[in-house]
Motif scaffolding. Structure first.
Motif, PDB file in Angstrom:
ATOM      1  N   PRO A 279      -8.719  -3.163   3.268  1.00  0.00           N
ATOM      2  CA  PRO A 279      -9.407  -2.439   2.196  1.00  0.00           C
ATOM      3  C   PRO A 279      -8.584  -1.301   1.603  1.00  0.00           C
ATOM      4  O   PRO A 279      -8.553  -1.117   0.383  1.00  0.00           O
ATOM      5  CB  PRO A 279     -10.677  -1.932   2.878  1.00  0.00           C
ATOM      6  CG  PRO A 279     -10.973  -2.979   3.917  1.00  0.00           C
ATOM      7  CD  PRO A 279      -9.621  -3.371   4.437  1.00  0.00           C
ATOM      8  N   LEU A 280      -7.897  -0.527   2.449  1.00  0.00           N
ATOM      9  CA  LEU A 280      -7.083   0.581   1.941  1.00  0.00           C
ATOM     10  C   LEU A 280      -5.885   0.071   1.154  1.00  0.00           C
ATOM     11  O   LEU A 280      -5.547   0.609   0.094  1.00  0.00           O
ATOM     12  CB  LEU A 280      -6.611   1.468   3.092  1.00  0.00           C
ATOM     13  CG  LEU A 280      -7.552   2.583   3.537  1.00  0.00           C
ATOM     14  CD1 LEU A 280      -6.981   3.323   4.732  1.00  0.00           C
ATOM     15  CD2 LEU A 280      -7.829   3.557   2.388  1.00  0.00           C
ATOM     16  N   GLU A 281      -5.227  -0.967   1.660  1.00  0.00           N
ATOM     17  CA  GLU A 281      -4.100  -1.544   0.933  1.00  0.00           C
ATOM     18  C   GLU A 281      -4.554  -2.055  -0.431  1.00  0.00           C
ATOM     19  O   GLU A 281      -3.859  -1.885  -1.434  1.00  0.00           O
ATOM     20  CB  GLU A 281      -3.478  -2.684   1.736  1.00  0.00           C
ATOM     21  CG  GLU A 281      -2.689  -2.231   2.952  1.00  0.00           C
ATOM     22  CD  GLU A 281      -2.246  -3.398   3.814  1.00  0.00           C
ATOM     23  OE1 GLU A 281      -1.304  -3.227   4.606  1.00  0.00           O
ATOM     24  OE2 GLU A 281      -2.862  -4.479   3.710  1.00  0.00           O
ATOM     25  N   ARG A 282      -5.692  -2.683  -0.444  1.00  0.00           N
ATOM     26  CA  ARG A 282      -6.208  -3.238  -1.701  1.00  0.00           C
ATOM     27  C   ARG A 282      -6.512  -2.127  -2.697  1.00  0.00           C
ATOM     28  O   ARG A 282      -6.198  -2.239  -3.882  1.00  0.00           O
ATOM     29  CB  ARG A 282      -7.453  -4.065  -1.418  1.00  0.00           C
ATOM     30  CG  ARG A 282      -7.882  -4.935  -2.576  1.00  0.00           C
ATOM     31  CD  ARG A 282      -8.738  -6.072  -2.085  1.00  0.00           C
ATOM     32  NE  ARG A 282      -9.163  -6.922  -3.181  1.00  0.00           N
ATOM     33  CZ  ARG A 282      -9.669  -8.122  -3.044  1.00  0.00           C
ATOM     34  NH1 ARG A 282      -9.791  -8.641  -1.832  1.00  0.00           N
ATOM     35  NH2 ARG A 282     -10.042  -8.841  -4.087  1.00  0.00           N
ATOM     36  N   ALA A 283      -7.118  -1.046  -2.212  1.00  0.00           N
ATOM     37  CA  ALA A 283      -7.434   0.077  -3.091  1.00  0.00           C
ATOM     38  C   ALA A 283      -6.165   0.680  -3.683  1.00  0.00           C
ATOM     39  O   ALA A 283      -6.090   0.929  -4.898  1.00  0.00           O
ATOM     40  CB  ALA A 283      -8.211   1.137  -2.319  1.00  0.00           C
ATOM     41  N   VAL A 284      -5.167   0.907  -2.845  1.00  0.00           N
ATOM     42  CA  VAL A 284      -3.916   1.496  -3.325  1.00  0.00           C
ATOM     43  C   VAL A 284      -3.232   0.561  -4.319  1.00  0.00           C
ATOM     44  O   VAL A 284      -2.726   0.990  -5.361  1.00  0.00           O
ATOM     45  CB  VAL A 284      -2.983   1.815  -2.141  1.00  0.00           C
ATOM     46  CG1 VAL A 284      -1.599   2.232  -2.646  1.00  0.00           C
ATOM     47  CG2 VAL A 284      -3.575   2.916  -1.281  1.00  0.00           C
ATOM     48  N   PHE A 285      -3.218  -0.729  -4.013  1.00  0.00           N
ATOM     49  CA  PHE A 285      -2.577  -1.698  -4.898  1.00  0.00           C
ATOM     50  C   PHE A 285      -3.250  -1.713  -6.271  1.00  0.00           C
ATOM     51  O   PHE A 285      -2.570  -1.695  -7.311  1.00  0.00           O
ATOM     52  CB  PHE A 285      -2.635  -3.089  -4.276  1.00  0.00           C
ATOM     53  CG  PHE A 285      -1.923  -4.144  -5.080  1.00  0.00           C
ATOM     54  CD1 PHE A 285      -0.567  -4.347  -4.953  1.00  0.00           C
ATOM     55  CD2 PHE A 285      -2.630  -4.935  -5.980  1.00  0.00           C
ATOM     56  CE1 PHE A 285       0.089  -5.313  -5.706  1.00  0.00           C
ATOM     57  CE2 PHE A 285      -1.986  -5.899  -6.746  1.00  0.00           C
ATOM     58  CZ  PHE A 285      -0.618  -6.089  -6.603  1.00  0.00           C
TER      59      PHE A 285
END
Length: 295
Positions: A122-128
């Motif tokens: 979820p965090l990687e997706r948000a940053v991306f």
């Protein structure tokens, strides 16, 4: 009491909020729920402390979307057959005339990229999403997520590498995709296997998403022969009664909505490179077609 001005401010930023939420969740209904929750937070917030409404609303929406993603992962939901994002009607061309910016936005919401993003945390997706699709500086993303800037840069690098390694390289020329889509549809309707095969790349893939609720391949089909024969065979069987077709822009590119008796039955979209169809996406899960009823 919420004033008209406060409502206007929120509505001004709603398209961006929906764009962030959809790219993170891949589901229109979930994205709309998240944006509605963001509205409730906004309407109850002390706006005298909000210097930049857009930044505040994007931060709230992003955090709500992260929470929603974590809930889905925690439930360990299973899906019958291949999964594709819910079709998202876009009209990037009217709002983003610049070719380079349009290409970035179209790519960030494409079915191929969203499928790859499903495997990010979820965090990687948000940053991306915030970095690659909307161009936020690392410092701003760090503030939105309550993370250090160095940590955000690491997350962004990991996510970008993951997506770059796994996403296929397709052209985003809408004119060529529309032309090939029209020729593909004509060949399929006419049962013209030879004509259809001439449009398909040798290693073309067909991904059908039905969620087990409609007829579609339960596995990804590969090679022009298998894909071509499946398409022509399905057309000859006439599986969709009283069918009509409508072209529209979905997930940043041209697509076809099949209507049965005036109601959405399926969506198909092609990915194109080197003048050939590289991938065929067919979405038939009725739960994913509700938002297209008025498209």
């Amino acid at each position: 009491m919420t004033t008209e001005t406060e409502t206007d401010v929120f509505e001004e930023h709603r398209p961006v909020l929906l764009g962030v939420a959809y790219r993170m969740l891949g589901r229109v209904a979930d994205a709309e729920d998240v944006v509605q929750e963001a509205w409730l937070r906004w309407s109850g917030a002390d706006r005298s402390e909000v210097r930049e409404p857009r930044a505040y609303l994007v931060r709230v929406t992003t955090r709500l979307a992260i929470d929603r993603l974590r809930q889905v992962k925690a439930r360990g939901e299973t899906y019958v057959g291949p999964w594709l994002p819910e079709p998202y009607v876009t009209d990037i061309g009217d709002t983003v005339p610049d070719t380079a910016e349009r290409a970035v936005l179209a790519d960030s919401v494409s079915l191929a990229v969203l499928v790859v993003m499903e495997s990010l945390s979820p965090l990687e997706r948000a940053v991306f999403v915030l970095r690659e699709a909307f161009g936020y500086p690392y410092a701003d993303i760090a503030a939105m997520l309550d993370r250090g800037e160095a940590a955000v840069r690491q997350l962004a690098g990991r996510a970008r590498k993951h997506v770059d390694e796994r996403r296929p390289r397709y052209e985003v020329d809408p004119t060529q995709r529309r032309d090939l889509t029209e020729r593909f549809l004509a060949a399929a309707e006419g049962g013209d296997l030879e004509g259809l095969m001439s449009l398909l790349a040798p290693d073309v893939r067909l991904v059908g998403d039905s969620g087990g609720k409609a007829k579609a391949p339960v596995r990804v089909l590969e090679t022009a022969d298998k894909v071509g024969r499946f398409i022509v065979g399905a057309a000859r069987k006439g599986g969709v009664p009283d069918v009509s077709w409508r072209f529209l822009e979905i997930n940043g590119g041209p697509a076809v909505l099949a209507l049965s008796g005036g109601k959405p039955d399926s969506v198909f979209q092609l990915d194109v490179a080197d003048g050939r169809v590289q991938a065929v996406y067919i979405i038939r899960n009725p739960d994913k077609l509700h938002s297209l009823a008025t498209a």
